[in-house]
Design a protein around this motif. Structure first.
Motif, PDB file in Angstrom:
ATOM      1  N   PRO B   7       0.839  -1.209   0.000  1.00 55.58           N
ATOM      2  CA  PRO B   7       0.000   0.000   0.000  1.00 55.58           C
ATOM      3  C   PRO B   7       0.866   1.248   0.000  1.00 55.58           C
ATOM      4  N   PRO B   8       0.416   2.301  -0.701  1.00 55.68           N
ATOM      5  CA  PRO B   8       1.239   3.512  -0.798  1.00 55.68           C
ATOM      6  C   PRO B   8       1.355   4.233   0.547  1.00 55.68           C
ATOM      7  N   ALA B   9       2.461   4.941   0.734  1.00 61.74           N
ATOM      8  CA  ALA B   9       2.644   5.734   1.948  1.00 61.74           C
ATOM      9  C   ALA B   9       1.704   6.929   1.926  1.00 61.74           C
ATOM     10  N   VAL B  10       1.623   7.558   0.757  1.00 58.93           N
ATOM     11  CA  VAL B  10       0.755   8.724   0.608  1.00 58.93           C
ATOM     12  C   VAL B  10      -0.109   8.504  -0.610  1.00 58.93           C
ATOM     13  N   THR B  29      -3.855  13.841  -8.580  1.00 54.62           N
ATOM     14  CA  THR B  29      -3.968  12.472  -8.072  1.00 54.62           C
ATOM     15  C   THR B  29      -2.587  11.833  -8.115  1.00 54.62           C
ATOM     16  N   LEU B  30      -2.190  11.209  -6.988  1.00 56.85           N
ATOM     17  CA  LEU B  30      -0.803  10.736  -6.892  1.00 56.85           C
ATOM     18  C   LEU B  30      -0.707   9.655  -5.819  1.00 56.85           C
ATOM     19  N   ASP B  31      -0.007   8.563  -6.117  1.00 57.31           N
ATOM     20  CA  ASP B  31       0.295   7.545  -5.111  1.00 57.31           C
ATOM     21  C   ASP B  31       1.795   7.492  -4.901  1.00 57.31           C
ATOM     22  N   LEU B  67      -4.638  10.256   1.923  1.00 52.95           N
ATOM     23  CA  LEU B  67      -4.451   9.202   2.915  1.00 52.95           C
ATOM     24  C   LEU B  67      -2.963   9.032   3.181  1.00 52.95           C
ATOM     25  N   ILE B  68      -2.593   8.970   4.461  1.00 53.64           N
ATOM     26  CA  ILE B  68      -1.206   8.675   4.827  1.00 53.64           C
ATOM     27  C   ILE B  68      -1.209   7.323   5.516  1.00 53.64           C
ATOM     28  N   GLY B 222       6.647   8.095 -11.490  1.00 54.64           N
ATOM     29  CA  GLY B 222       7.209   6.754 -11.603  1.00 54.64           C
ATOM     30  C   GLY B 222       8.629   6.728 -11.071  1.00 54.64           C
ATOM     31  N   THR B 223       9.307   5.630 -11.271  1.00 52.95           N
ATOM     32  CA  THR B 223      10.696   5.561 -10.826  1.00 52.95           C
ATOM     33  C   THR B 223      11.510   6.564 -11.634  1.00 52.95           C
ATOM     34  N   LEU B 224      12.639   6.919 -11.072  1.00 54.58           N
ATOM     35  CA  LEU B 224      13.483   7.927 -11.709  1.00 54.58           C
ATOM     36  C   LEU B 224      13.787   7.542 -13.157  1.00 54.58           C
TER      37      LEU B 224
END
Lengths: 525, 259
Positions: B7-10, B29-31, B67-68, B222-224
């Motif tokens: 689950p995402p942190a934020v 919107t961002l995970d 959500l955190i 996404g990833t770097l």
């Protein structure tokens, strides 16, 4: 070069006024008020039929003007950018034209005009014969230019200190202290000069004037009197004395400017001072209440605005009490005003934090947090308010001899204090407002919020007055029914405590859900 | 990483904020994955600070949820505020306290026991090279020192997620290196760091996950490596936010022999 500096001053003045209509109105009203006071004093000097008395008054007046002008940069330095030579250090300027330009620039504005008016009035009162008029034509401008040079030279010599944090802190508090001292001096003068029946009697001033008239720049103004007396060599000497002072001041100013232009800025090193931790703090509860209380008390001493607010309320109470004693209408019940003033210190608790309130907001989530936070801050206010009132009460009782009224007066005062704290805490949560970013002690709110501030201050004053009314009613009843009045002390204490607790309870219920809104209001823009 | 996606942190859903006529954040919107070092990049005025303020409970959004670790910032603030640490940009601290007093104050506001606060405060002061200035007022600190004491205050309660707004803005290289060291250690222990910046080289060297924000919306995440592709992050960023070419005709007098 000189023209540029003069036009810089004009432009700074114009742009400063253009920033908001309130500023312009304040400036106009302030100048008009200054003009009115100056015109009053000048007229008073001219109306004195005794030329010697007028000359005495002129000497004392000029001396007072000199002290004010020398102290002026300490309080207004951050307000008048043209007085700060460090702002020009990066430009390729030579000190000499800079001095000339700054001096000419300093001649612009209401201050020098009022000063000129005052000095002219002071000189005019002492004239008699063409020789004295000639002395006045030289003496008045010479005195004015010396005063301006004195002010700028003091500013330049202390520029590093004044533009540092400590200098600015001092300016706020020093300005306040100066205002209170002026009030006390005014009070003293009033009681000394007012002799019943005969109107104003200036004879107590004479011994001071006799000394002051030999000290430049007072001497050049007094040359008018000396010339009128026919002793023109002495008048020339007096003018020469001021001329010598002017030359010395210009030299000092020039040297300070040269040093400023070529030495590096060490103001941050001047400013650093360590803190120490006392043992008494260990008595505080080891929770949020203790932490909030400790920080609030530390700020009461270290943050100039908070310090100024507290000392204004104490100082105003003190001056009011002294005034009532001097004018002979004092009563122990004057103490109630102190309770009112100090209770109002709990208004806008969070707005005082400024944007630093985020640190509180970040940790405040539950009603328990809110209760502890508010309790700590209210306790901090009580921790200095109660001792001040407990000292002031007996002092007033001793001054008036009304020892029997001390207990009920303290009761009503504590009731008012409790009401103020309760109401203030509630208003802090419901109606916070931002404090101004710039360090001017005369402004209590950021622009555009005057309405909220008025609502807060006068609403709270009215509220406290209304809430204290029942205690007054009880006192009246006790007195009319010829009952002892001392039970008002425990009664007022209980009533005040009850109102404070009620205010805290209501505020703590609303606080957690209002945290972001308070932060939005507290951030100074 | 093991198993399906953790689950995402934020987790930010459809976040909106308007200031008058200006829309600062428009349906963002961002995970953000847990345990990552996350860079939030975007030009000035893109809405980074506004987004971070809303994600940390300092600014009420017009619409949307944050959500955190599963807890709603605006429904369950007590759970969220205990788990996050923040270092905002442009907000002051209680600067009339000394560095040590500020940490002690902050820890007690967090409800930590006094002795533990004092112990952690001393360690943080030592690690962040502030021990010598611990008794000076924060008002007299330099920018780098302020950022460091702010970071110490944000780390004091050992949060799960750390939000940093422009932590390297105006910071000298020595202080920046100290801050980097502490952050790397913190992230290596499995915690999440979210920081905003417009210095691409910094984000490239520190972060393993990047979100690009422009005009209040996420334009890439996404990833770097996924975001930058085979170019530098700088080049792909300029592409993403659509930069205008400099006009060569103007400023012809600048430089050269004609003064």
């Amino acid at each position: 070069m000189v023209r540029t500096l003069v036009s810089l001053k004009l432009r700074l003045l114009r742009n400063g006024l253009r920033r908001s209509p309130e500023r312009l109105v304040g400036y106009i009203i302030g100048s008009a008020f200054g003009l009115l006071v100056t015109a009053g004093i000048t007229a008073g000097l001219l109306l004195l039929d005794d030329r010697t008395a007028a000359a005495d008054a002129a000497a004392v007046l000029t001396a007072a003007l000199t002290v004010c002008w020398a102290a002026l940069p300490l309080f207004l330095f951050s307000g008048d950018e043209s007085a700060d030579p460090t702002r020009l250090t990066m430009l390729p300027l030579r000190p000499r034209p800079m001095v000339a330009g700054t001096l000419l620039g300093a001649l612009i504005g209401p201050g020098p005009i009022l000063g000129l008016l005052l000095l002219t009035g002071a000189a005019a009162g002492a004239t008699g014969g063409p020789a004295s008029i000639a002395a006045a034509v030289v003496g008045v401008p010479l005195t004015l230019v010396t005063l301006l040079t004195l002010s700028r030279a003091v500013a330049a010599a202390n520029a590093r200190l004044l533009s540092s944090r400590r200098g600015k802190d001092f300016a706020i508090f020093g300005g306040l202290l100066f205002a209170v001292l002026t009030q006390l001096g005014n009070l003293g003068m009033q009681s000394a000069l007012r002799s019943p029946g005969t109107g104003v009697d200036l004879s107590p001033v004479r011994p001071y004037a006799a000394v002051l008239r030999w000290i430049p720049p007072v001497s050049s103004l007094d040359a008018v009197r000396t010339a009128a007396d026919g002793d023109w060599p002495l008048a020339l000497l007096q003018l020469a004395l001021t001329g010598a002072l002017l030359a010395a001041l210009l030299r000092w100013w020039l040297r300070s400017l040269t040093t400023l232009m070529v030495s590096h800025d060490a103001s941050t090193q001047v400013a650093t001072v360590g803190t120490r931790s006392g043992r008494a703090w260990r008595l505080l509860p080891d929770n949020r209440t203790g932490a909030a209380l400790q920080r609030h008390l530390r700020y009461a001493w270290r943050e100039p605005r908070a310090k100024a607010a507290i000392f204004t309320s104490i100082g105003m109470t003190g001056v009011f009490c002294a005034l009532s004693v001097v004018q002979g209408w004092s009563s122990v019940y004057v103490l109630v005003m102190g309770g009112l003033m100090l209770g109002l210190q709990s208004i806008n608790l969070f707005g005082m934090d400024g944007s630093a309130f985020w640190m509180v907001a970040q940790t405040l989530a539950t009603r328990q947090d809110a209760r502890q936070e508010l309790r700590g801050r209210a306790a901090a206010v009580l921790l200095y308010a109660v001792p001040v009132l407990l000292v002031l009460g007996p002092v007033l009782a001793a001054a008036t001899g009304q020892w029997d009224a001390l207990a009920p007066a303290l009761g009503i005062t504590l009731g008012a204090l409790g009401a103020g704290v309760g109401l203030g805490v509630l208003l802090s949560v419901l109606l916070p407002y931002a404090m101004p970013v710039d360090a001017s002690p005369m402004r209590s709110a950021a622009p555009g919020q005057s309405g909220v501030v008025l609502l807060n201050t006068f609403g709270a004053m009215l509220g406290v007055a209304l809430l204290t009314l029942p205690l007054g009613g009880v006192l009246l009843w006790f007195v009319l029914a010829d009952l002892p009045t001392w039970p008002l002390l425990p009664l007022g204490l209980a009533y005040g405590a009850g109102l404070a607790v009620l205010g805290l309870h209501l505020a703590a219920r609303r606080l957690p859900s209002r945290v972001p809104e308070i932060l939005a209001h507290a951030i100074e823009r | 990483m093991q198993g399906p996606t953790p689950p995402p942190a934020v987790s930010i859903r459809d976040l909106w904020k308007r200031f008058g006529a200006q829309t600062a954040v428009a349906g963002l919107t961002l995970d953000l994955p847990a345990g990552s070092f996350i860079g939030l990049v975007g030009p000035n005025g893109a809405g980074k600070t506004t987004t971070l303020s809303m994600a940390t409970g300092l600014l009420r959004p017009d619409h949307g949820t944050v959500l955190i670790h599963g807890a709603d910032v605006w429904q369950d603030p007590a759970a969220v505020k205990a788990r996050i640490g923040i270092l905002p940009e442009g907000l002051r601290m209680f600067e009339r306290l000394s560095g040590r007093e500020l940490l002690q104050y902050n820890g007690r506001l967090r409800g930590l026991p006094g002795a533990e606060v004092d112990r952690r405060a001393e360690e943080l002061l030592a690690v962040l090279d502030l021990a010598g200035s611990a008794d000076k007022l924060v008002a007299d600190y330099s920018t780098g020192m302020r950022k460091k004491i702010g970071l110490a205050a944000a780390l004091l309660h050992n949060p799960d997620v750390l939000f940093l707004d422009e932590p390297f803005e105006g910071v000298d290289p020595v202080s920046a290196q100290t801050i980097r060291g502490v952050l790397s250690r913190y992230a290596a222990a499995g915690s999440t760091v979210v920081f905003s910046s417009h210095v691409m080289e910094l984000v490239e060297s520190l972060c393993d996950w990047v979100a690009v924000v422009n005009a209040g919306q996420v334009v890439a995440q996404g990833t770097l490596d996924a975001v930058r592709g085979d170019r530098s992050l700088h080049a792909s960023f300029l592409d993403l936010v659509g930069v205008r070419e400099a006009d060569g005709a103007a400023l012809g007098w600048l430089g050269g022999a004609d003064r």
